[in-house]
Write a protein that holds these residues in place. Structure first.
Motif, PDB file in Angstrom:
ATOM      1  N   GLU A 274       0.951  -1.210  -0.137  1.00 18.47           N
ATOM      2  CA  GLU A 274      -0.258   0.077   0.147  1.00 18.47           C
ATOM      3  C   GLU A 274       0.912   1.300  -0.002  1.00 18.47           C
ATOM      4  O   GLU A 274       0.657   2.214  -0.671  1.00 18.47           O
ATOM      5  CB  GLU A 274      -0.942  -0.001   1.249  1.00 18.47           C
ATOM      6  CG  GLU A 274      -2.243  -0.659   0.924  1.00 18.47           C
ATOM      7  CD  GLU A 274      -3.048  -0.186   0.105  1.00 18.47           C
ATOM      8  OE1 GLU A 274      -4.050   1.006   0.680  1.00 18.47           O
ATOM      9  OE2 GLU A 274      -3.214  -0.464  -1.056  1.00 18.47           O
ATOM     10  N   HIS A 275       1.922   1.250   0.719  1.00 17.65           N
ATOM     11  CA  HIS A 275       2.853   2.430   0.852  1.00 17.65           C
ATOM     12  C   HIS A 275       3.398   2.749  -0.651  1.00 17.65           C
ATOM     13  O   HIS A 275       3.523   3.890  -0.925  1.00 17.65           O
ATOM     14  CB  HIS A 275       3.921   2.303   1.745  1.00 17.65           C
ATOM     15  CG  HIS A 275       4.625   3.336   2.006  1.00 17.65           C
ATOM     16  ND1 HIS A 275       6.051   3.438   1.248  1.00 17.65           N
ATOM     17  CD2 HIS A 275       4.564   4.652   2.679  1.00 17.65           C
ATOM     18  CE1 HIS A 275       6.518   4.933   1.799  1.00 17.65           C
ATOM     19  NE2 HIS A 275       5.687   5.523   2.734  1.00 17.65           N
ATOM     20  N   HIS A 276       3.938   1.623  -1.172  1.00 20.35           N
ATOM     21  CA  HIS A 276       4.310   1.593  -2.497  1.00 20.35           C
ATOM     22  C   HIS A 276       3.189   2.507  -3.449  1.00 20.35           C
ATOM     23  O   HIS A 276       3.552   3.125  -4.364  1.00 20.35           O
ATOM     24  CB  HIS A 276       4.922   0.287  -3.063  1.00 20.35           C
ATOM     25  CG  HIS A 276       5.385   0.563  -4.352  1.00 20.35           C
ATOM     26  ND1 HIS A 276       6.515   0.902  -4.575  1.00 20.35           N
ATOM     27  CD2 HIS A 276       4.905  -0.027  -5.668  1.00 20.35           C
ATOM     28  CE1 HIS A 276       6.906   0.683  -6.184  1.00 20.35           C
ATOM     29  NE2 HIS A 276       5.847   0.153  -6.585  1.00 20.35           N
ATOM     30  N   ASP A 277       1.963   1.845  -3.315  1.00 22.23           N
ATOM     31  CA  ASP A 277       1.079   2.288  -4.361  1.00 22.23           C
ATOM     32  C   ASP A 277       0.696   3.565  -4.114  1.00 22.23           C
ATOM     33  O   ASP A 277       0.425   4.466  -4.944  1.00 22.23           O
ATOM     34  CB  ASP A 277      -0.261   1.308  -3.984  1.00 22.23           C
ATOM     35  CG  ASP A 277      -0.249   0.248  -4.779  1.00 22.23           C
ATOM     36  OD1 ASP A 277       0.600  -0.101  -5.935  1.00 22.23           O
ATOM     37  OD2 ASP A 277      -0.776  -0.943  -4.340  1.00 22.23           O
ATOM     38  N   VAL A 278       0.723   4.259  -2.684  1.00 26.37           N
ATOM     39  CA  VAL A 278       0.535   5.619  -2.633  1.00 26.37           C
ATOM     40  C   VAL A 278       1.612   6.367  -3.284  1.00 26.37           C
ATOM     41  O   VAL A 278       1.474   7.388  -3.999  1.00 26.37           O
ATOM     42  CB  VAL A 278       0.383   6.007  -1.034  1.00 26.37           C
ATOM     43  CG1 VAL A 278       0.597   7.733  -0.765  1.00 26.37           C
ATOM     44  CG2 VAL A 278      -0.722   5.397  -0.291  1.00 26.37           C
ATOM     45  N   LEU A 279       2.810   5.977  -3.079  1.00 25.00           N
ATOM     46  CA  LEU A 279       4.038   6.689  -3.857  1.00 25.00           C
ATOM     47  C   LEU A 279       3.833   6.809  -5.459  1.00 25.00           C
ATOM     48  O   LEU A 279       3.940   7.655  -5.892  1.00 25.00           O
ATOM     49  CB  LEU A 279       5.285   6.154  -3.392  1.00 25.00           C
ATOM     50  CG  LEU A 279       5.699   6.373  -1.929  1.00 25.00           C
ATOM     51  CD1 LEU A 279       6.967   5.713  -1.699  1.00 25.00           C
ATOM     52  CD2 LEU A 279       5.598   7.627  -1.441  1.00 25.00           C
ATOM     53  N   GLU A 280       3.372   5.410  -5.945  1.00 20.25           N
ATOM     54  CA  GLU A 280       3.209   5.463  -7.364  1.00 20.25           C
ATOM     55  C   GLU A 280       2.185   6.364  -7.657  1.00 20.25           C
ATOM     56  O   GLU A 280       2.403   6.998  -8.789  1.00 20.25           O
ATOM     57  CB  GLU A 280       3.169   3.937  -7.671  1.00 20.25           C
ATOM     58  CG  GLU A 280       4.563   3.059  -7.432  1.00 20.25           C
ATOM     59  CD  GLU A 280       5.548   3.372  -8.451  1.00 20.25           C
ATOM     60  OE1 GLU A 280       5.301   3.195  -9.591  1.00 20.25           O
ATOM     61  OE2 GLU A 280       6.577   4.221  -8.133  1.00 20.25           O
ATOM     62  N   ALA A 281       1.050   6.311  -7.262  1.00 20.38           N
ATOM     63  CA  ALA A 281      -0.009   7.106  -7.489  1.00 20.38           C
ATOM     64  C   ALA A 281       0.338   8.400  -7.447  1.00 20.38           C
ATOM     65  O   ALA A 281      -0.082   9.184  -8.343  1.00 20.38           O
ATOM     66  CB  ALA A 281      -1.239   6.743  -6.545  1.00 20.38           C
ATOM     67  N   ILE A 285      -0.063  11.403 -10.657  1.00 22.31           N
ATOM     68  CA  ILE A 285      -1.105  12.558 -10.618  1.00 22.31           C
ATOM     69  C   ILE A 285       0.120  13.548 -10.789  1.00 22.31           C
ATOM     70  O   ILE A 285       0.023  14.599 -11.777  1.00 22.31           O
ATOM     71  CB  ILE A 285      -1.366  12.591  -9.291  1.00 22.31           C
ATOM     72  CG1 ILE A 285      -2.381  11.489  -9.082  1.00 22.31           C
ATOM     73  CG2 ILE A 285      -2.126  13.929  -9.238  1.00 22.31           C
ATOM     74  CD1 ILE A 285      -3.078  11.472  -7.667  1.00 22.31           C
ATOM     75  N   GLU A 286       1.473  13.713 -10.227  1.00 25.59           N
ATOM     76  CA  GLU A 286       2.481  14.615 -10.369  1.00 25.59           C
ATOM     77  C   GLU A 286       2.859  14.781 -11.860  1.00 25.59           C
ATOM     78  O   GLU A 286       3.005  16.019 -12.394  1.00 25.59           O
ATOM     79  CB  GLU A 286       3.431  14.654  -9.390  1.00 25.59           C
ATOM     80  CG  GLU A 286       4.370  15.796  -9.327  1.00 25.59           C
ATOM     81  CD  GLU A 286       5.448  15.540  -8.081  1.00 25.59           C
ATOM     82  OE1 GLU A 286       5.994  14.548  -8.170  1.00 25.59           O
ATOM     83  OE2 GLU A 286       5.549  16.482  -7.478  1.00 25.59           O
ATOM     84  N   LYS A 287       3.050  13.791 -12.541  1.00 23.15           N
ATOM     85  CA  LYS A 287       3.602  13.695 -13.771  1.00 23.15           C
ATOM     86  C   LYS A 287       2.347  13.865 -14.869  1.00 23.15           C
ATOM     87  O   LYS A 287       2.604  13.903 -16.217  1.00 23.15           O
ATOM     88  CB  LYS A 287       4.308  12.608 -14.141  1.00 23.15           C
ATOM     89  CG  LYS A 287       5.572  12.735 -13.163  1.00 23.15           C
ATOM     90  CD  LYS A 287       6.466  11.523 -13.656  1.00 23.15           C
ATOM     91  CE  LYS A 287       7.865  11.485 -12.743  1.00 23.15           C
ATOM     92  NZ  LYS A 287       8.620  10.133 -13.274  1.00 23.15           N
ATOM     93  N   GLY A 288       1.180  13.876 -14.266  1.00 19.71           N
ATOM     94  CA  GLY A 288       0.055  13.855 -15.512  1.00 19.71           C
ATOM     95  C   GLY A 288       0.026  12.666 -15.971  1.00 19.71           C
ATOM     96  O   GLY A 288      -0.797  12.551 -17.197  1.00 19.71           O
ATOM     97  N   PHE A 293      -1.115   6.484 -12.245  1.00 24.28           N
ATOM     98  CA  PHE A 293      -1.965   6.387 -11.332  1.00 24.28           C
ATOM     99  C   PHE A 293      -3.008   5.121 -11.427  1.00 24.28           C
ATOM    100  O   PHE A 293      -3.162   4.837 -10.207  1.00 24.28           O
ATOM    101  CB  PHE A 293      -2.683   7.813 -11.360  1.00 24.28           C
ATOM    102  CG  PHE A 293      -3.716   7.928 -10.377  1.00 24.28           C
ATOM    103  CD1 PHE A 293      -3.824   8.189  -9.095  1.00 24.28           C
ATOM    104  CD2 PHE A 293      -5.341   8.013 -11.102  1.00 24.28           C
ATOM    105  CE1 PHE A 293      -4.801   8.278  -8.261  1.00 24.28           C
ATOM    106  CE2 PHE A 293      -6.286   7.903  -9.987  1.00 24.28           C
ATOM    107  CZ  PHE A 293      -6.057   8.161  -8.657  1.00 24.28           C
ATOM    108  N   ALA A 294      -3.708   5.005 -12.362  1.00 30.77           N
ATOM    109  CA  ALA A 294      -4.777   3.898 -12.314  1.00 30.77           C
ATOM    110  C   ALA A 294      -4.153   2.677 -12.007  1.00 30.77           C
ATOM    111  O   ALA A 294      -4.807   1.655 -11.497  1.00 30.77           O
ATOM    112  CB  ALA A 294      -5.288   4.006 -13.849  1.00 30.77           C
ATOM    113  N   ARG A 295      -3.064   2.220 -12.477  1.00 32.67           N
ATOM    114  CA  ARG A 295      -2.157   1.014 -12.071  1.00 32.67           C
ATOM    115  C   ARG A 295      -2.171   0.655 -10.667  1.00 32.67           C
ATOM    116  O   ARG A 295      -2.351  -0.319 -10.380  1.00 32.67           O
ATOM    117  CB  ARG A 295      -0.931   1.019 -13.017  1.00 32.67           C
ATOM    118  CG  ARG A 295      -1.142   0.593 -14.336  1.00 32.67           C
ATOM    119  CD  ARG A 295       0.374  -0.004 -14.904  1.00 32.67           C
ATOM    120  NE  ARG A 295       1.546   1.102 -14.772  1.00 32.67           N
ATOM    121  CZ  ARG A 295       1.791   1.848 -15.731  1.00 32.67           C
ATOM    122  NH1 ARG A 295       1.058   1.896 -16.545  1.00 32.67           N
ATOM    123  NH2 ARG A 295       2.838   2.875 -15.526  1.00 32.67           N
TER     124      ARG A 295
END
Length: 392
Positions: A274-281, A285-288, A293-295
């Motif tokens: 979950e922590h990894h997914d927060v960072l990836e999401a 978002i930051e990069k548009g 984000f969806a993955r």
């Protein structure tokens, strides 16, 4: 706002002295990781709660919730938690939070107005607390900082209601910004914003009306030894948001978690993921990059379903249909839609983010769900919202 003004005046015979609005909320990723000092990504939404208050000349507290047509009462001198008071206990908890902190307040007539009932989730109970806390603070002109206001809510939660105090809930209700998600960093007790600007996407919250059941007690995971195990798997990196991440060496992870049962191991792994997914999401978002984000969102749901064990077949059915809105197989790796269970889990609520062109198709899938499963879900198209505000 006119409705709550009218209801308050009809109930108490006088116009409210103050009206405060607080947003509903849902968590996108990470709401089960707070005990481990990780991160939660949340969105405040335009499903507001209104609190209207007038002062009384005595110490009595009178509560009216228009949508359920219920009236409750209490007194500042004898605040008691009562099972039958349900929603009114949240208001009593806030009053207790002030008085137990040395603030002086008086009796009040209070009206609650919300089109969404607390039983649906979506942060409505927290919105009641946040709106009433801000209303009381300003009604009595209390010298109470934001940090002290958070402590008021925390005392009400922990000491009066005897429940956990989730700062991500409180931060979202109080401090959110329209057009942004809010990220809570539990290790630093702080929040941050990330602009959410996928303009061609629509966000839906779905209350499936599937009854919640307890498969396991999540708090059984909240043991210091488990937090220490995950703490040993952290590595500090200055170039990572928040300054750290969990290691990704599978051998080291398995060795560290070999001392716990298989069930606990899987759930601790899900916290790590979950922590990894927060960072990836957040990075997506930051990069548009909606694909990224969806993955992360879809992976988070798979983790909640397969390892944390809080999803159910009905929610999984809807989310599978969400990911089938684009039939082109090229989008399996780069999804144009996403969704996840949200909230306490095993039944009830999910969110879905779809293209504007897929809205009608999404709604048809919800109709198909009703015919297959027999539940009649409530579906809300929502937008991000500002945090609590005074509207009168």
């Amino acid at each position: 706002m006119k409705a709550v003004n009218d209801m308050h005046e009809l109930e108490y015979g006088e116009k409210p002295e103050i009206v405060v609005k607080a947003p509903g909320r849902f968590h996108l990723i990470g709401e089960h990781s707070c005990f481990f000092k990780d991160k939660t990504m949340s969105m405040a939404i335009n499903l507001p709660v209104y609190i209207a208050i007038t002062k009384r000349d005595d110490s009595s507290l009178k509560f009216y919730f228009q949508q359920v047509n219920e009236r409750k009462k209490s007194s500042l001198t004898s605040l008691k938690l009562k099972k039958e008071d349900k929603w009114a206990n949240a208001l009593k908890a806030v009053a207790y939070g002030f008085t137990s902190g040395g603030f002086t307040i008086g009796g009040m007539n209070i009206t609650v107005y919300s089109e969404i009932l607390p039983s649906a989730g979506f942060g409505i109970t927290t919105a009641i607390k946040a709106a009433s806390a801000v209303a009381i603070k300003n009604l009595y002109n209390l010298n109470c900082s934001d940090m002290e206001l958070l402590q008021v809510i925390e005392r009400g939660n922990r000491r009066f209601l005897k429940v956990n105090n989730f700062i991500s809930d409180n931060f979202a209700a109080l401090f959110s910004r329209k057009g942004s998600l809010i990220i809570t960093d539990f290790s630093k007790n702080k929040w941050d914003y990330i602009p959410f600007n996928f303009e061609d996407k629509k966000v839906f919250l779905v209350d499936t009306k599937v009854p919640r059941i307890n498969i396991w007690d999540e708090e059984s995971l909240h043991e210091p030894q488990y937090a220490l195990l995950l703490g040993d798997l952290r590595e500090h990196k200055s170039n990572i948001y928040g300054g750290w991440q969990y290691i990704d060496d599978v051998t080291d992870i398995n060795e560290e978690l070999a001392v716990v049962s298989e069930g606990v191991r899987r759930k601790l792994l899900s916290v790590l993921y979950e922590h990894h997914d927060v960072l990836e999401a957040r990075e997506g978002i930051e990069k548009g990059d909606f694909f990224k984000f969806a993955r992360s969102v879809n992976h988070s749901h798979e983790t909640m379903r397969d390892m944390f064990n809080i999803s159910c077949p009905e929610i999984d059915w809807i989310l599978k249909r969400v990911n089938e809105l684009e039939p082109n197989l090229d989008f399996i790796r780069n999804p144009v839609t996403c969704g996840r269970i949200t909230g306490k889990g095993f039944g009830r609520c999910l969110y879905a983010i779809v293209r504007e062109s897929d809205v009608d198709n999404f709604n048809s899938k919800i109709s198909e769900f009703e015919k297959i499963f027999g539940f009649h879900p409530a579906v809300y198209q929502v937008e991000s919202s500002d945090g609590v505000s005074i509207v009168r």
